[in-house]
Design an enzyme around this catalytic site. Structure first.
Site, PDB file in Angstrom:
ATOM      1  N   THR A  73       0.826  -1.208   0.000  1.00 43.20           N
ATOM      2  CA  THR A  73       0.000   0.000   0.000  1.00 43.20           C
ATOM      3  C   THR A  73       0.860   1.259   0.000  1.00 43.20           C
ATOM      4  N   GLY A 125       3.063  -3.217   8.226  1.00 36.17           N
ATOM      5  CA  GLY A 125       3.068  -3.541   9.651  1.00 36.17           C
ATOM      6  C   GLY A 125       4.438  -4.051  10.079  1.00 36.17           C
ATOM      7  N   GLU A 128      -6.417  -6.131   3.610  1.00 35.71           N
ATOM      8  CA  GLU A 128      -6.478  -7.343   2.786  1.00 35.71           C
ATOM      9  C   GLU A 128      -7.613  -7.281   1.777  1.00 35.71           C
TER      10      GLU A 128
HETATM   11  C1  LIG Z   1      -9.574 -21.590  10.417  1.00 35.00           C
HETATM   12  C2  LIG Z   1      -8.241 -21.025  10.160  1.00 35.00           C
HETATM   13  C3  LIG Z   1      -7.926 -19.919  11.107  1.00 35.00           C
HETATM   14  C4  LIG Z   1      -6.440 -19.695  11.116  1.00 35.00           C
HETATM   15  C5  LIG Z   1      -6.137 -18.310  11.522  1.00 35.00           C
HETATM   16  C6  LIG Z   1      -4.729 -17.972  11.171  1.00 35.00           C
HETATM   17  C7  LIG Z   1      -4.399 -16.536  11.331  1.00 35.00           C
HETATM   18  C8  LIG Z   1      -5.498 -15.595  10.977  1.00 35.00           C
HETATM   19  C9  LIG Z   1      -5.011 -14.273  10.607  1.00 35.00           C
HETATM   20  C10 LIG Z   1      -6.096 -13.298  10.398  1.00 35.00           C
HETATM   21  C11 LIG Z   1      -5.771 -11.910  10.059  1.00 35.00           C
HETATM   22  C12 LIG Z   1      -4.395 -11.434  10.235  1.00 35.00           C
HETATM   23  C13 LIG Z   1      -4.242 -10.030   9.767  1.00 35.00           C
HETATM   24  C14 LIG Z   1      -2.817  -9.594   9.709  1.00 35.00           C
HETATM   25  C15 LIG Z   1      -2.671  -8.137   9.472  1.00 35.00           C
HETATM   26  C16 LIG Z   1      -3.090  -7.738   8.105  1.00 35.00           C
HETATM   27  C17 LIG Z   1      -2.414  -6.464   7.729  1.00 35.00           C
HETATM   28  C18 LIG Z   1      -2.908  -5.974   6.412  1.00 35.00           C
HETATM   29  C19 LIG Z   1      -2.153  -6.127   5.297  1.00 35.00           C
HETATM   30  C20 LIG Z   1      -2.650  -5.576   4.035  1.00 35.00           C
HETATM   31  O1  LIG Z   1      -3.695  -4.968   3.946  1.00 35.00           O
HETATM   32  S1  LIG Z   1      -1.664  -5.939   2.693  1.00 35.00           S
HETATM   33  C21 LIG Z   1      -2.399  -5.059   1.361  1.00 35.00           C
HETATM   34  C22 LIG Z   1      -3.752  -5.607   0.948  1.00 35.00           C
HETATM   35  N1  LIG Z   1      -4.180  -4.956  -0.251  1.00 35.00           N
HETATM   36  C23 LIG Z   1      -5.141  -5.432  -1.048  1.00 35.00           C
HETATM   37  O2  LIG Z   1      -5.805  -6.409  -0.756  1.00 35.00           O
HETATM   38  C24 LIG Z   1      -5.354  -4.688  -2.346  1.00 35.00           C
HETATM   39  C25 LIG Z   1      -6.739  -4.894  -2.904  1.00 35.00           C
HETATM   40  N2  LIG Z   1      -6.742  -4.687  -4.351  1.00 35.00           N
HETATM   41  C26 LIG Z   1      -6.633  -5.756  -5.222  1.00 35.00           C
HETATM   42  O3  LIG Z   1      -6.521  -6.912  -4.841  1.00 35.00           O
HETATM   43  C27 LIG Z   1      -6.701  -5.437  -6.692  1.00 35.00           C
HETATM   44  O4  LIG Z   1      -6.328  -4.106  -6.935  1.00 35.00           O
HETATM   45  C28 LIG Z   1      -8.142  -5.639  -7.261  1.00 35.00           C
HETATM   46  C29 LIG Z   1      -8.467  -7.117  -7.186  1.00 35.00           C
HETATM   47  C30 LIG Z   1      -9.143  -4.835  -6.484  1.00 35.00           C
HETATM   48  C31 LIG Z   1      -8.166  -5.176  -8.695  1.00 35.00           C
HETATM   49  O5  LIG Z   1      -7.045  -5.716  -9.326  1.00 35.00           O
HETATM   50  P1  LIG Z   1      -6.820  -5.393 -10.853  1.00 35.00           P
HETATM   51  O6  LIG Z   1      -7.177  -3.973 -11.098  1.00 35.00           O
HETATM   52  O7  LIG Z   1      -5.485  -5.859 -11.232  1.00 35.00           O
HETATM   53  O8  LIG Z   1      -7.864  -6.381 -11.519  1.00 35.00           O
HETATM   54  P2  LIG Z   1      -9.221  -6.032 -12.211  1.00 35.00           P
HETATM   55  O9  LIG Z   1     -10.258  -5.620 -11.216  1.00 35.00           O
HETATM   56  O10 LIG Z   1      -8.956  -5.126 -13.357  1.00 35.00           O
HETATM   57  O11 LIG Z   1      -9.573  -7.496 -12.745  1.00 35.00           O
HETATM   58  C32 LIG Z   1      -8.773  -8.062 -13.765  1.00 35.00           C
HETATM   59  C33 LIG Z   1      -8.924  -9.568 -13.659  1.00 35.00           C
HETATM   60  O12 LIG Z   1      -8.062 -10.026 -12.630  1.00 35.00           O
HETATM   61  C34 LIG Z   1      -8.771 -10.887 -11.771  1.00 35.00           C
HETATM   62  N3  LIG Z   1      -8.170 -10.837 -10.441  1.00 35.00           N
HETATM   63  C35 LIG Z   1      -8.019  -9.752  -9.656  1.00 35.00           C
HETATM   64  N4  LIG Z   1      -7.400 -10.100  -8.520  1.00 35.00           N
HETATM   65  C36 LIG Z   1      -7.162 -11.440  -8.590  1.00 35.00           C
HETATM   66  C37 LIG Z   1      -6.552 -12.384  -7.719  1.00 35.00           C
HETATM   67  N5  LIG Z   1      -6.094 -12.029  -6.502  1.00 35.00           N
HETATM   68  N6  LIG Z   1      -6.479 -13.669  -8.113  1.00 35.00           N
HETATM   69  C38 LIG Z   1      -6.976 -14.035  -9.314  1.00 35.00           C
HETATM   70  N7  LIG Z   1      -7.580 -13.190 -10.218  1.00 35.00           N
HETATM   71  C39 LIG Z   1      -7.652 -11.906  -9.827  1.00 35.00           C
HETATM   72  C40 LIG Z   1     -10.155 -10.342 -11.780  1.00 35.00           C
HETATM   73  O13 LIG Z   1     -11.070 -11.305 -11.318  1.00 35.00           O
HETATM   74  C41 LIG Z   1     -10.305 -10.028 -13.257  1.00 35.00           C
HETATM   75  O14 LIG Z   1     -10.570 -11.217 -13.928  1.00 35.00           O
HETATM   76  P3  LIG Z   1     -11.582 -11.170 -15.176  1.00 35.00           P
HETATM   77  O15 LIG Z   1     -11.585 -12.577 -15.678  1.00 35.00           O
HETATM   78  O16 LIG Z   1     -11.005 -10.177 -16.124  1.00 35.00           O
HETATM   79  O17 LIG Z   1     -12.892 -10.737 -14.629  1.00 35.00           O
HETATM   80  C1  LIG Z   2      -4.770  -1.930  10.458  1.00 33.95           C
HETATM   81  C2  LIG Z   2      -4.269  -1.912   9.035  1.00 33.95           C
HETATM   82  C3  LIG Z   2      -3.115  -2.603   8.722  1.00 33.95           C
HETATM   83  C4  LIG Z   2      -2.612  -2.572   7.411  1.00 33.95           C
HETATM   84  N1  LIG Z   2      -1.435  -3.229   7.139  1.00 33.95           N
HETATM   85  C5  LIG Z   2      -0.938  -3.173   5.876  1.00 33.95           C
HETATM   86  C6  LIG Z   2       0.301  -3.820   5.569  1.00 33.95           C
HETATM   87  O1  LIG Z   2       0.939  -4.430   6.424  1.00 33.95           O
HETATM   88  N2  LIG Z   2       0.780  -3.743   4.294  1.00 33.95           N
HETATM   89  C7  LIG Z   2       0.098  -3.079   3.309  1.00 33.95           C
HETATM   90  O2  LIG Z   2       0.559  -3.074   2.166  1.00 33.95           O
HETATM   91  N3  LIG Z   2      -1.101  -2.459   3.571  1.00 33.95           N
HETATM   92  C8  LIG Z   2      -1.612  -2.484   4.818  1.00 33.95           C
HETATM   93  N4  LIG Z   2      -2.802  -1.853   5.099  1.00 33.95           N
HETATM   94  C9  LIG Z   2      -3.443  -1.035   4.052  1.00 33.95           C
HETATM   95  C10 LIG Z   2      -4.693  -1.697   3.513  1.00 33.95           C
HETATM   96  O3  LIG Z   2      -4.348  -2.777   2.705  1.00 33.95           O
HETATM   97  C11 LIG Z   2      -5.496  -0.653   2.724  1.00 33.95           C
HETATM   98  O4  LIG Z   2      -5.938   0.331   3.621  1.00 33.95           O
HETATM   99  C12 LIG Z   2      -6.687  -1.307   2.039  1.00 33.95           C
HETATM  100  O5  LIG Z   2      -6.244  -2.099   0.957  1.00 33.95           O
HETATM  101  C13 LIG Z   2      -7.725  -0.287   1.538  1.00 33.95           C
HETATM  102  O6  LIG Z   2      -7.152   0.584   0.599  1.00 33.95           O
HETATM  103  P1  LIG Z   2      -7.260   2.179   0.824  1.00 33.95           P
HETATM  104  O7  LIG Z   2      -6.836   2.473   2.201  1.00 33.95           O
HETATM  105  O8  LIG Z   2      -6.578   2.808  -0.313  1.00 33.95           O
HETATM  106  O9  LIG Z   2      -8.828   2.474   0.755  1.00 33.95           O
HETATM  107  P2  LIG Z   2      -9.619   3.027  -0.535  1.00 33.95           P
HETATM  108  O10 LIG Z   2      -9.576   2.035  -1.618  1.00 33.95           O
HETATM  109  O11 LIG Z   2      -9.191   4.415  -0.811  1.00 33.95           O
HETATM  110  O12 LIG Z   2     -11.100   2.986   0.087  1.00 33.95           O
HETATM  111  C14 LIG Z   2     -11.816   4.166   0.399  1.00 33.95           C
HETATM  112  C15 LIG Z   2     -13.258   3.985  -0.091  1.00 33.95           C
HETATM  113  O13 LIG Z   2     -13.223   3.916  -1.524  1.00 33.95           O
HETATM  114  C16 LIG Z   2     -14.045   2.854  -1.973  1.00 33.95           C
HETATM  115  N5  LIG Z   2     -13.559   2.294  -3.236  1.00 33.95           N
HETATM  116  C17 LIG Z   2     -12.273   2.153  -3.623  1.00 33.95           C
HETATM  117  N6  LIG Z   2     -12.202   1.563  -4.831  1.00 33.95           N
HETATM  118  C18 LIG Z   2     -13.478   1.312  -5.216  1.00 33.95           C
HETATM  119  C19 LIG Z   2     -14.092   0.717  -6.367  1.00 33.95           C
HETATM  120  N7  LIG Z   2     -13.358   0.236  -7.382  1.00 33.95           N
HETATM  121  N8  LIG Z   2     -15.440   0.614  -6.407  1.00 33.95           N
HETATM  122  C20 LIG Z   2     -16.177   1.073  -5.380  1.00 33.95           C
HETATM  123  N9  LIG Z   2     -15.687   1.659  -4.271  1.00 33.95           N
HETATM  124  C21 LIG Z   2     -14.346   1.788  -4.202  1.00 33.95           C
HETATM  125  C22 LIG Z   2     -13.922   1.812  -0.863  1.00 33.95           C
HETATM  126  O14 LIG Z   2     -15.044   0.918  -0.890  1.00 33.95           O
HETATM  127  C23 LIG Z   2     -13.905   2.681   0.397  1.00 33.95           C
HETATM  128  O15 LIG Z   2     -15.245   2.917   0.802  1.00 33.95           O
HETATM  129  C24 LIG Z   2      -3.313  -1.858   6.408  1.00 33.95           C
HETATM  130  C25 LIG Z   2      -4.500  -1.169   6.720  1.00 33.95           C
HETATM  131  C26 LIG Z   2      -4.976  -1.197   8.038  1.00 33.95           C
HETATM  132  C27 LIG Z   2      -6.247  -0.448   8.368  1.00 33.95           C
END
Ligand SMILES: CCCCCCCCCCCCCCCCC/C=C/C(=O)SCCNC(=O)CCNC(=O)[C@H](O)C(C)(C)COP(=O)(O)OP(=O)(O)OC[C@H]1O[C@@H](n2cnc3c(N)ncnc32)[C@H](O)[C@@H]1OP(=O)(O)O
Ligand SMILES: Cc1cc2nc3c(=O)[nH]c(=O)nc-3n(C[C@H](O)[C@H](O)[C@H](O)COP(=O)(O)OP(=O)(O)OC[C@H]3O[C@@H](n4cnc5c(N)ncnc54)[C@H](O)[C@@H]3O)c2cc1C
Length: 633
Positions: free
Chosen positions: A122, A161, A397
């Site tokens: 991010t 993180g 996530e």
């Molecule tokens: C019982 C078991 C219990 C065990 C417990 C064990 C532990 C539990 C732990 C629980 C929690 C712990 C938490 C730890 C702390 C977390 C800290 C946080 C970290 C983070 O947040 S890291 C950053 C996370 N960020 C994101 O998730 C970003 C989100 N955005 C995206 O993923 C992508 O931008 C998107 C998916 C929204 C869009 O991607 P993109 O623009 O490239 O794709 P399109 O929308 O244009 O689609 C194109 C086609 O690609 C396919 N697609 C997209 N993503 C995927 C994928 N991941 N895999 C496969 N295919 C994918 C789409 O479906 C489209 O396909 P199509 O055929 O063209 O429709």
């Molecule tokens: C506690 C915590 C820990 C984290 N740890 C990590 C880490 O370790 N590593 C890391 O890389 N990231 C980490 N993150 C970041 C996290 O992955 C992002 O905050 C998350 O992916 C959301 O993206 P954003 O903050 O840009 O929100 P945005 O995408 O800007 O969301 C803002 C609003 O826009 C809307 N929106 C955005 N796109 C669309 C769309 N296409 N259509 C409709 N609505 C839309 C959303 O629904 C939301 O309501 C962490 C976040 C938190 C809160």
């Protein structure tokens, strides 16, 4: 033991241990979980419960015991840290899995045993839209290095993180989207290994305080070519780029953690139900019949209506979590062998269930807290802390709305395939019938058919209807001359609703399938009641959908409420036993209200007396501030 809680545990109608075994995935897993809990943690003389100093101890112990399975790591960590998050969570659930899935064999052997790291994807300007990430990685063939650079303020990596100087490398996503292992820091308190790095903490957050989320700005920092994770994509020494089988393989870690989060939502909800239901069994308040003793608040129908559907939901999500992990393991195994055919379905399922379960659990935690009255608001209940730690799971996530829209993308594609005459398989196979199904209501009688299979069918029809309505909305927008993207955007409310209904159907189906596998008659009976309660409660919440789908008549609506009340009364005698089956240890739950012995009041008084504020008869602030003021008045 509190007499109320003792009475609640008499006359069990089912074998609690057998239910615990089912939740763990078998008696052996229960034994292993308890071994980790009792032997490796509670009886470990080095175990200094939940204090930061025990973090290094925990890491070394995990390695010493060879615990690498994510579920077992979670069992161990949750005993160490209770219900909170800790600084290394990201290392175990994101950094290591990325190395496991994105390193080639040479890199794996070089890095995996040795380092602790974080995951810096991010940026300040982009978290959701990965294709919008601005950090660049430019290959310099002359030096065989990548030059990593943050060209704008919005490209500063934001949120990783565990991003403090204590930590080592990070997984870095940059343009072109590839994951480079970026070795920033030596272990220990060393300063950055090279100039051009600006690093710090992003400041106080809503919670998640044990995790220091940081920022990272790079100014033309060089890392070796070999630090690009090269299992799927490579940059050769001559600078040529070998593309991966799919650009989405880089997103694999997020799919993994989303799959884990589904079960984790069930775990967290089960913790809160344990606290709220045990407390509701020992709390007496007001009166039902004048002149009689104050009843247990668990005997109020409204209290049952708050808690028992959540209890059913906790079981539903724990079973969904097992299904999700099994599906993830199966399909990621195929992907590892080069078969990507089910990757879209895995993405759609994990994205949708992650959003569906965390949104529901997030709301449920607050319902549990409020059902405990004032004591629920006390930190001694553990419920405020659980909420604060869990609620970001609706954002990280994959922000939940965005995840639901990803699932909708898969549903729309599947719907179009059915329209084109294709036969679908897998989770969306129910769409094959969407054109041929006679959406006839059940028998005209006002009685509901309570067969669980029938209820699953009703949820399937509801989902199919909402998928079709969303598709029709897109078609209507296009017919009005809107471009494809605007037609999509103008239908996103319907699309999220369709995905939500699809996930709701999937979770109920998994619950029914799990109940069908239960052989013990007592356990089968109580689980069947909970599955019915989960289904009927959902019908009560979304009655309009079922009416619109033509599977419920107006005459039957009163039956839904009547049936719900009957199921609440049916669950009542087993409620405490059902949370006992979750087998949450007092030490891990860390809740005065959720104690296994139910001795809440004595424990609460002790907890309050132990507060630093009560260390002296009169707090020092009186002498420092009030007394001088009084002297001047
Ligand atoms: C019982 C078991 C219990 C065990 C417990 C064990 C532990 C539990 C732990 C629980 C929690 C712990 C938490 C730890 C702390 C977390 C800290 C946080 C970290 C983070 O947040 S890291 C950053 C996370 N960020 C994101 O998730 C970003 C989100 N955005 C995206 O993923 C992508 O931008 C998107 C998916 C929204 C869009 O991607 P993109 O623009 O490239 O794709 P399109 O929308 O244009 O689609 C194109 C086609 O690609 C396919 N697609 C997209 N993503 C995927 C994928 N991941 N895999 C496969 N295919 C994918 C789409 O479906 C489209 O396909 P199509 O055929 O063209 O429709
Ligand atoms: C506690 C915590 C820990 C984290 N740890 C990590 C880490 O370790 N590593 C890391 O890389 N990231 C980490 N993150 C970041 C996290 O992955 C992002 O905050 C998350 O992916 C959301 O993206 P954003 O903050 O840009 O929100 P945005 O995408 O800007 O969301 C803002 C609003 O826009 C809307 N929106 C955005 N796109 C669309 C769309 N296409 N259509 C409709 N609505 C839309 C959303 O629904 C939301 O309501 C962490 C976040 C938190 C809160």
């Amino acid at each position: 033991m509190n007499p109320d809680i003792l009475r609640e545990r008499q006359n069990a109608t089912f074998d609690i241990e057998k239910l615990t075994n089912i939740l763990d995935g078998g008696a052996e897993r229960t034994n292993r979980r308890r071994e980790i809990r009792e032997v490796l943690v509670l009886n470990d003389p080095d175990f200094d419960y939940g204090t930061p100093t025990s973090l290094p101890t925990m890491i070394l112990k995990l390695r010493e015991y060879g615990i690498s399975d994510p579920v077992e790591i979670n069992w161990y960590k949750s005993m160490y840290w209770g219900t909170g998050r800790e600084a290394l969570g990201l290392h175990y659930v994101m950094f290591l899995p990325t190395l496991y899935t994105q390193c080639d064999s040479e890199q794996f052997n070089k890095w995996v045993p040795l380092i602790i790291g974080t995951y810096a994807q991010t940026e300040m300007g982009h978290g959701t839209h990965l294709r919008g990430l601005e950090t660049t990685a430019t290959f310099d063939p002359a030096t065989q290095e990548f030059v990593m650079h943050s060209p704008t303020v919005t490209s500063i990596k934001w949120w990783p993180g565990g991003r403090n100087p204590l930590f080592l490398p990070l997984i870095f996503l940059s343009i072109p989207l590839s994951a480079s292992l970026f070795d920033l820091f030596l272990s220990g308190f060393a300063l950055p290994t090279c100039s051009g790095i600006v690093i710090g903490d992003i400041g106080p957050k809503f919670g998640f305080d044990a995790v220091d989320n940081g920022y990272l700005k790079l100014e033309h920092v060089r890392i070796p070519r070999e630090n690009m994770l090269m299992k799927y994509a490579q940059v050769k020494p001559d600078g040529s780029y070998v593309k991966p089988l799919s650009s989405k393989l880089t997103y694999g870690t997020m799919v993994f953690i989303r799959s884990l989060i589904v079960g984790n939502a069930g775990i967290v909800l089960s913790q809160c139900c344990t606290i709220a239901i045990r407390y509701s069994a020992v709390r007496h308040q007001s009166e039902i019949r004048a002149g009689e003793a104050e009843p247990q608040i668990l005997d109020y129908q409204t209290q049952q209506h708050k808690l028992f559907p959540l209890l059913a939901t906790a079981y539903a999500f724990l079973f969904a979590g097992q299904y999700m992990i099994d599906t993830y393991n199966r399909i990621s195994g195929d992907i590892n062998q080069g078969d990507l055919s089910e990757m879209p379905e895995l993405h759609a399922l994990s994205a949708g269930l992650k959003a569906f379960t965390t949104w529901t659990a997030n709301t449920g935690i607050e319902v549990c807290r409020m059902s405990c009255g004032g004591h629920g608001y006390s930190r001694s209940s553990a419920l405020p802390d659980i909420y604060v730690e869990f609620t970001p799971s609706c954002t990280y996530e994959g922000e939940n709305t965005v995840m639901m829209l990803q699932t909708a993308r898969f549903l729309m594609k599947s719907y179009r395939q059915v329209q084109a005459g294709q036969q679908l398989s897998g989770a969306v196979s129910y769409l094959n019938k969407v054109h041929h199904r006679v959406m006839a209501p059940q028998a005209v009688s006002s009685q509901l058919d309570l067969n669980l299979n029938t209820l699953v069918d009703l949820y399937e029809i509801r989902a199919a209807m909402l998928v079709e309505l969303a598709a029709q909305s897109i078609q209507q927008e296009s017919a009005r001359g809107k471009c494809q993207e605007d037609s999509w955007n103008n239908s996103t409310i319907d699309l999220v609703r369709a995905s939500d209904a699809h996930c709701h159907y999937m979770v109920l189906k998994m619950f029914r399938d799990k109940v069908d596998q239960i052989e013990d008659p007592g356990v089968h009976s109580v689980m069947s009641t909970l599955a019915h309660l989960y289904a009927i409660h959902g019908m009560g919440n979304f009655t309009g959908d079922f009416l619109q789908a033509g599977v419920l008549t107006g005459a039957q609506v009163p039956s839904v409420s009547k049936c719900l009340k009957g199921l609440l009364a049916e669950v009542r005698p087993s409620a405490v036993l059902l949370v006992d089956a979750f087998d949450h240890h007092d030490k891990m739950l860390n809740s005065v209200l959720g104690r296994h012995d139910g001795n809440v009041y004595e424990a609460m008084f002790e907890w309050a007396r132990s507060s630093p504020l009560n260390r002296t008869e009169v707090h020092e602030s009186f002498h420092k501030h009030l007394k001088p003021l009084q002297a001047k008045l």
